[in-house]
Design a protein around this motif. Structure first.
Motif, PDB file in Angstrom:
ATOM      1  N   PHE A   1       0.828  -1.203   0.000  1.00 25.63           N
ATOM      2  CA  PHE A   1       0.000   0.000   0.000  1.00 25.63           C
ATOM      3  C   PHE A   1       0.864   1.255   0.000  1.00 25.63           C
ATOM      4  O   PHE A   1       0.513   2.263  -0.630  1.00 25.63           O
ATOM      5  CB  PHE A   1      -0.928  -0.011   1.220  1.00 25.63           C
ATOM      6  CG  PHE A   1      -2.146   0.846   1.052  1.00 25.63           C
ATOM      7  CD1 PHE A   1      -3.340   0.297   0.618  1.00 25.63           C
ATOM      8  CD2 PHE A   1      -2.100   2.203   1.304  1.00 25.63           C
ATOM      9  CE1 PHE A   1      -4.456   1.085   0.448  1.00 25.63           C
ATOM     10  CE2 PHE A   1      -3.207   3.004   1.141  1.00 25.63           C
ATOM     11  CZ  PHE A   1      -4.399   2.437   0.709  1.00 25.63           C
ATOM     12  N   ALA A   2       1.990   1.212   0.692  1.00 29.99           N
ATOM     13  CA  ALA A   2       2.906   2.356   0.671  1.00 29.99           C
ATOM     14  C   ALA A   2       3.423   2.604  -0.742  1.00 29.99           C
ATOM     15  O   ALA A   2       3.539   3.752  -1.191  1.00 29.99           O
ATOM     16  CB  ALA A   2       4.068   2.102   1.632  1.00 29.99           C
ATOM     17  N   GLY A   3       3.740   1.515  -1.452  1.00 29.90           N
ATOM     18  CA  GLY A   3       4.149   1.671  -2.851  1.00 29.90           C
ATOM     19  C   GLY A   3       3.040   2.258  -3.705  1.00 29.90           C
ATOM     20  O   GLY A   3       3.288   3.083  -4.599  1.00 29.90           O
ATOM     21  N   LEU A   4       1.801   1.833  -3.443  1.00 25.47           N
ATOM     22  CA  LEU A   4       0.658   2.389  -4.184  1.00 25.47           C
ATOM     23  C   LEU A   4       0.543   3.891  -3.967  1.00 25.47           C
ATOM     24  O   LEU A   4       0.289   4.649  -4.914  1.00 25.47           O
ATOM     25  CB  LEU A   4      -0.625   1.693  -3.732  1.00 25.47           C
ATOM     26  CG  LEU A   4      -1.933   2.284  -4.271  1.00 25.47           C
ATOM     27  CD1 LEU A   4      -2.059   2.044  -5.768  1.00 25.47           C
ATOM     28  CD2 LEU A   4      -3.138   1.698  -3.539  1.00 25.47           C
ATOM     29  N   LEU A   5       0.748   4.339  -2.737  1.00 25.61           N
ATOM     30  CA  LEU A   5       0.651   5.769  -2.448  1.00 25.61           C
ATOM     31  C   LEU A   5       1.692   6.570  -3.227  1.00 25.61           C
ATOM     32  O   LEU A   5       1.409   7.674  -3.710  1.00 25.61           O
ATOM     33  CB  LEU A   5       0.816   6.003  -0.946  1.00 25.61           C
ATOM     34  CG  LEU A   5      -0.312   5.493  -0.040  1.00 25.61           C
ATOM     35  CD1 LEU A   5       0.007   5.799   1.420  1.00 25.61           C
ATOM     36  CD2 LEU A   5      -1.646   6.098  -0.429  1.00 25.61           C
ATOM     37  N   LEU A   6       2.899   6.030  -3.347  1.00 26.94           N
ATOM     38  CA  LEU A   6       3.932   6.727  -4.125  1.00 26.94           C
ATOM     39  C   LEU A   6       3.531   6.826  -5.597  1.00 26.94           C
ATOM     40  O   LEU A   6       3.764   7.846  -6.251  1.00 26.94           O
ATOM     41  CB  LEU A   6       5.273   6.006  -3.981  1.00 26.94           C
ATOM     42  CG  LEU A   6       5.931   6.075  -2.607  1.00 26.94           C
ATOM     43  CD1 LEU A   6       7.204   5.245  -2.581  1.00 26.94           C
ATOM     44  CD2 LEU A   6       6.232   7.525  -2.232  1.00 26.94           C
ATOM     45  N   VAL A   7       2.919   5.762  -6.121  1.00 26.35           N
ATOM     46  CA  VAL A   7       2.452   5.788  -7.506  1.00 26.35           C
ATOM     47  C   VAL A   7       1.357   6.842  -7.677  1.00 26.35           C
ATOM     48  O   VAL A   7       1.331   7.592  -8.663  1.00 26.35           O
ATOM     49  CB  VAL A   7       1.934   4.397  -7.925  1.00 26.35           C
ATOM     50  CG1 VAL A   7       1.282   4.453  -9.299  1.00 26.35           C
ATOM     51  CG2 VAL A   7       3.074   3.392  -7.934  1.00 26.35           C
ATOM     52  N   VAL A   8       0.440   6.903  -6.718  1.00 24.87           N
ATOM     53  CA  VAL A   8      -0.636   7.897  -6.770  1.00 24.87           C
ATOM     54  C   VAL A   8      -0.062   9.311  -6.775  1.00 24.87           C
ATOM     55  O   VAL A   8      -0.479  10.168  -7.562  1.00 24.87           O
ATOM     56  CB  VAL A   8      -1.588   7.718  -5.574  1.00 24.87           C
ATOM     57  CG1 VAL A   8      -2.601   8.851  -5.511  1.00 24.87           C
ATOM     58  CG2 VAL A   8      -2.318   6.387  -5.676  1.00 24.87           C
ATOM     59  N   ALA A   9       0.909   9.574  -5.883  1.00 29.47           N
ATOM     60  CA  ALA A   9       1.521  10.901  -5.816  1.00 29.47           C
ATOM     61  C   ALA A   9       2.191  11.269  -7.141  1.00 29.47           C
ATOM     62  O   ALA A   9       2.051  12.391  -7.629  1.00 29.47           O
ATOM     63  CB  ALA A   9       2.530  10.953  -4.673  1.00 29.47           C
ATOM     64  N   ALA A  10       2.921  10.317  -7.727  1.00 29.42           N
ATOM     65  CA  ALA A  10       3.594  10.581  -9.008  1.00 29.42           C
ATOM     66  C   ALA A  10       2.589  10.866 -10.112  1.00 29.42           C
ATOM     67  O   ALA A  10       2.787  11.775 -10.935  1.00 29.42           O
ATOM     68  CB  ALA A  10       4.478   9.394  -9.380  1.00 29.42           C
TER      69      ALA A  10
ATOM     70  N   ALA B   1      -1.303  19.689  -3.583  1.00 28.11           N
ATOM     71  CA  ALA B   1      -1.316  19.569  -2.126  1.00 28.11           C
ATOM     72  C   ALA B   1      -1.590  18.124  -1.703  1.00 28.11           C
ATOM     73  O   ALA B   1      -0.968  17.602  -0.766  1.00 28.11           O
ATOM     74  CB  ALA B   1      -2.386  20.501  -1.538  1.00 28.11           C
ATOM     75  N   PHE B   2      -2.488  17.457  -2.411  1.00 27.62           N
ATOM     76  CA  PHE B   2      -2.800  16.069  -2.092  1.00 27.62           C
ATOM     77  C   PHE B   2      -1.611  15.162  -2.366  1.00 27.62           C
ATOM     78  O   PHE B   2      -1.326  14.225  -1.611  1.00 27.62           O
ATOM     79  CB  PHE B   2      -4.011  15.632  -2.912  1.00 27.62           C
ATOM     80  CG  PHE B   2      -4.436  14.211  -2.674  1.00 27.62           C
ATOM     81  CD1 PHE B   2      -4.540  13.715  -1.397  1.00 27.62           C
ATOM     82  CD2 PHE B   2      -4.727  13.378  -3.737  1.00 27.62           C
ATOM     83  CE1 PHE B   2      -4.932  12.399  -1.170  1.00 27.62           C
ATOM     84  CE2 PHE B   2      -5.126  12.074  -3.526  1.00 27.62           C
ATOM     85  CZ  PHE B   2      -5.223  11.582  -2.235  1.00 27.62           C
ATOM     86  N   ALA B   3      -0.874  15.432  -3.450  1.00 30.13           N
ATOM     87  CA  ALA B   3       0.308  14.631  -3.784  1.00 30.13           C
ATOM     88  C   ALA B   3       1.369  14.749  -2.690  1.00 30.13           C
ATOM     89  O   ALA B   3       2.017  13.760  -2.324  1.00 30.13           O
ATOM     90  CB  ALA B   3       0.884  15.079  -5.120  1.00 30.13           C
ATOM     91  N   CYS B   4       1.545  15.944  -2.146  1.00 30.64           N
ATOM     92  CA  CYS B   4       2.513  16.122  -1.059  1.00 30.64           C
ATOM     93  C   CYS B   4       2.086  15.330   0.180  1.00 30.64           C
ATOM     94  O   CYS B   4       2.916  14.671   0.830  1.00 30.64           O
ATOM     95  CB  CYS B   4       2.642  17.604  -0.720  1.00 30.64           C
ATOM     96  SG  CYS B   4       3.342  18.620  -2.052  1.00 30.64           S
ATOM     97  N   LEU B   5       0.796  15.384   0.500  1.00 28.34           N
ATOM     98  CA  LEU B   5       0.289  14.645   1.654  1.00 28.34           C
ATOM     99  C   LEU B   5       0.473  13.141   1.468  1.00 28.34           C
ATOM    100  O   LEU B   5       0.908  12.430   2.396  1.00 28.34           O
ATOM    101  CB  LEU B   5      -1.187  14.978   1.856  1.00 28.34           C
ATOM    102  CG  LEU B   5      -1.927  14.168   2.934  1.00 28.34           C
ATOM    103  CD1 LEU B   5      -1.301  14.410   4.299  1.00 28.34           C
ATOM    104  CD2 LEU B   5      -3.411  14.537   2.938  1.00 28.34           C
ATOM    105  N   VAL B   6       0.166  12.648   0.281  1.00 28.84           N
ATOM    106  CA  VAL B   6       0.280  11.218   0.008  1.00 28.84           C
ATOM    107  C   VAL B   6       1.740  10.769   0.070  1.00 28.84           C
ATOM    108  O   VAL B   6       2.044   9.679   0.561  1.00 28.84           O
ATOM    109  CB  VAL B   6      -0.334  10.891  -1.360  1.00 28.84           C
ATOM    110  CG1 VAL B   6       0.010   9.477  -1.799  1.00 28.84           C
ATOM    111  CG2 VAL B   6      -1.853  11.042  -1.301  1.00 28.84           C
ATOM    112  N   THR B   7       2.650  11.602  -0.415  1.00 22.99           N
ATOM    113  CA  THR B   7       4.069  11.250  -0.383  1.00 22.99           C
ATOM    114  C   THR B   7       4.571  11.104   1.049  1.00 22.99           C
ATOM    115  O   THR B   7       5.273  10.138   1.389  1.00 22.99           O
ATOM    116  CB  THR B   7       4.890  12.314  -1.121  1.00 22.99           C
ATOM    117  OG1 THR B   7       4.443  12.419  -2.475  1.00 22.99           O
ATOM    118  CG2 THR B   7       6.366  11.961  -1.110  1.00 22.99           C
ATOM    119  N   VAL B   8       4.227  12.051   1.904  1.00 23.26           N
ATOM    120  CA  VAL B   8       4.630  11.969   3.318  1.00 23.26           C
ATOM    121  C   VAL B   8       4.042  10.721   3.969  1.00 23.26           C
ATOM    122  O   VAL B   8       4.719   9.997   4.714  1.00 23.26           O
ATOM    123  CB  VAL B   8       4.178  13.240   4.062  1.00 23.26           C
ATOM    124  CG1 VAL B   8       4.437  13.102   5.564  1.00 23.26           C
ATOM    125  CG2 VAL B   8       4.901  14.463   3.518  1.00 23.26           C
TER     126      VAL B   8
END
Length: 314
Positions: free
Chosen positions: A106-115, A293-300
């Motif tokens: 799921f952490a990997g998925l979040l990085l993909v979403v942010a990108a 802003a959402f991408a920054c939140l998801v990355t963190v």
């Protein structure tokens, strides 16, 4: 449900619904981390419970976008139906997976979403900067534009120029009337590739079933690229796809474990309210700002989850 839990559910649900309504997806990826790290549920319970939140939020947003004519019902239903098989398989696969591995994935998925959000924002910004008005908007008026679209012809009797009859051909770039399937006229003509359509729909369904997310961050760009929908119409149509995939995954997981229904009901109610507010912000707030802003939140959040889950794999 305690007061502390209620105070945690309220902002999380509102934020998820807000992002779901404004961006057509992406906000649901916050449901699983919120249920695990803030509300103390197991990863398997969270991925199942998140589907309830996503379903309610999608229904609310879909009703709002549908009234505004921003939903392609036939295309969305076909896309969602093709993803049901992937949603079923993803749900079965997720239930059999080790919880630690599930959270690391799921952490990997979040990085993909942010990108994807950052890439999408840059592409939309370049497209907006490439559009230049042909003339000063202050100089245009409905009467003047109507007069400019009517060609003139020479009278056979007087030799004077006068207005052409009603059968004059409209300007080349003027869009035609909206079809019944596209109330907003929000589709560009482009060839449909059935193979690409089926593969994309199945992948979205698999993603929904496996992670308990709506997959709107994939559906929206897929609908714009595969079907040629404009962004507002793609956002509205993506909610129909999310609803179909989420219901399929939720039905597959039914009976596999106990869910905290009072907690999920409060979470879903907040998400529904947030989705309604997000839909109203669609035409008032720049999507690029919200997406960044959402991408920054998801990355963190992804980095935090990875730092917690990865050491447990060894």
């Amino acid at each position: 449900m305690s007061v502390l839990v209620a105070l945690t559910v309220l902002p999380c649900g509102l934020l998820i619904g807000l992002l779901l309504g404004a961006l057509g997806g992406g906000g649901s990826v916050l449901a699983v981390p919120a249920l695990v790290y803030l509300l103390g549920q197991s990863p398997h319970e969270a991925t199942a419970g998140a589907l309830v939140v996503v379903t309610v939020g999608a229904v609310t947003g879909l009703l709002c976008h549908g009234r505004a004519g921003r939903v392609r019902w036939a295309a969305g239903a076909a896309f969602g139906a093709l993803g049901t098989a992937g949603s079923y398989l993803g749900s079965r696969w997720s239930a059999a997976l080790d919880p630690t591995v599930l959270m690391a994935a799921f952490a990997g998925l979040l990085l993909v979403v942010a990108a994807m959000l950052v890439t999408r924002g840059r592409r939309e910004r370049r497209a907006a900067e490439g559009v230049r008005p042909l003339r000063d908007p202050a100089e245009s008026s409905p009467l003047r534009e109507a007069a400019e679209t009517v060609p003139l012809r020479e009278s056979a009797e007087t030799g004077a120029l006068r207005d052409a009859p009603e059968e004059a051909v409209p300007l080349r770039d003027t869009p035609g009337p909206a079809s019944s399937g596209d109330p907003g006229g929000g589709a560009r003509r482009m060839p449909l590739r059935p193979g690409r359509f089926v593969v994309t729909a199945s992948a979205v369904g698999l993603l929904t079933g496996f992670f308990g997310v709506g997959g709107g961050f994939v559906v929206v760009p897929a609908l714009t690229l595969v079907l040629g929908l404009e962004m507002p119409v793609a956002i509205g149509t993506s909610l129909l796809v999310i609803l179909i995939n989420s219901l399929t995954a939720l039905g597959t997981r039914a009976g596999t474990g106990a869910l905290d229904w009072p907690l999920l009901a409060a979470f879903a109610a907040c998400a529904a309210l947030g989705s309604h507010l997000g839909n109203r912000l669609t035409n008032r707030l720049r999507p690029q700002v919200l997406a960044t802003a959402f991408a920054c939140l998801v990355t963190v959040l992804a980095v935090t989850m990875a730092a917690t889950a990865l050491p447990r794999l060894w």
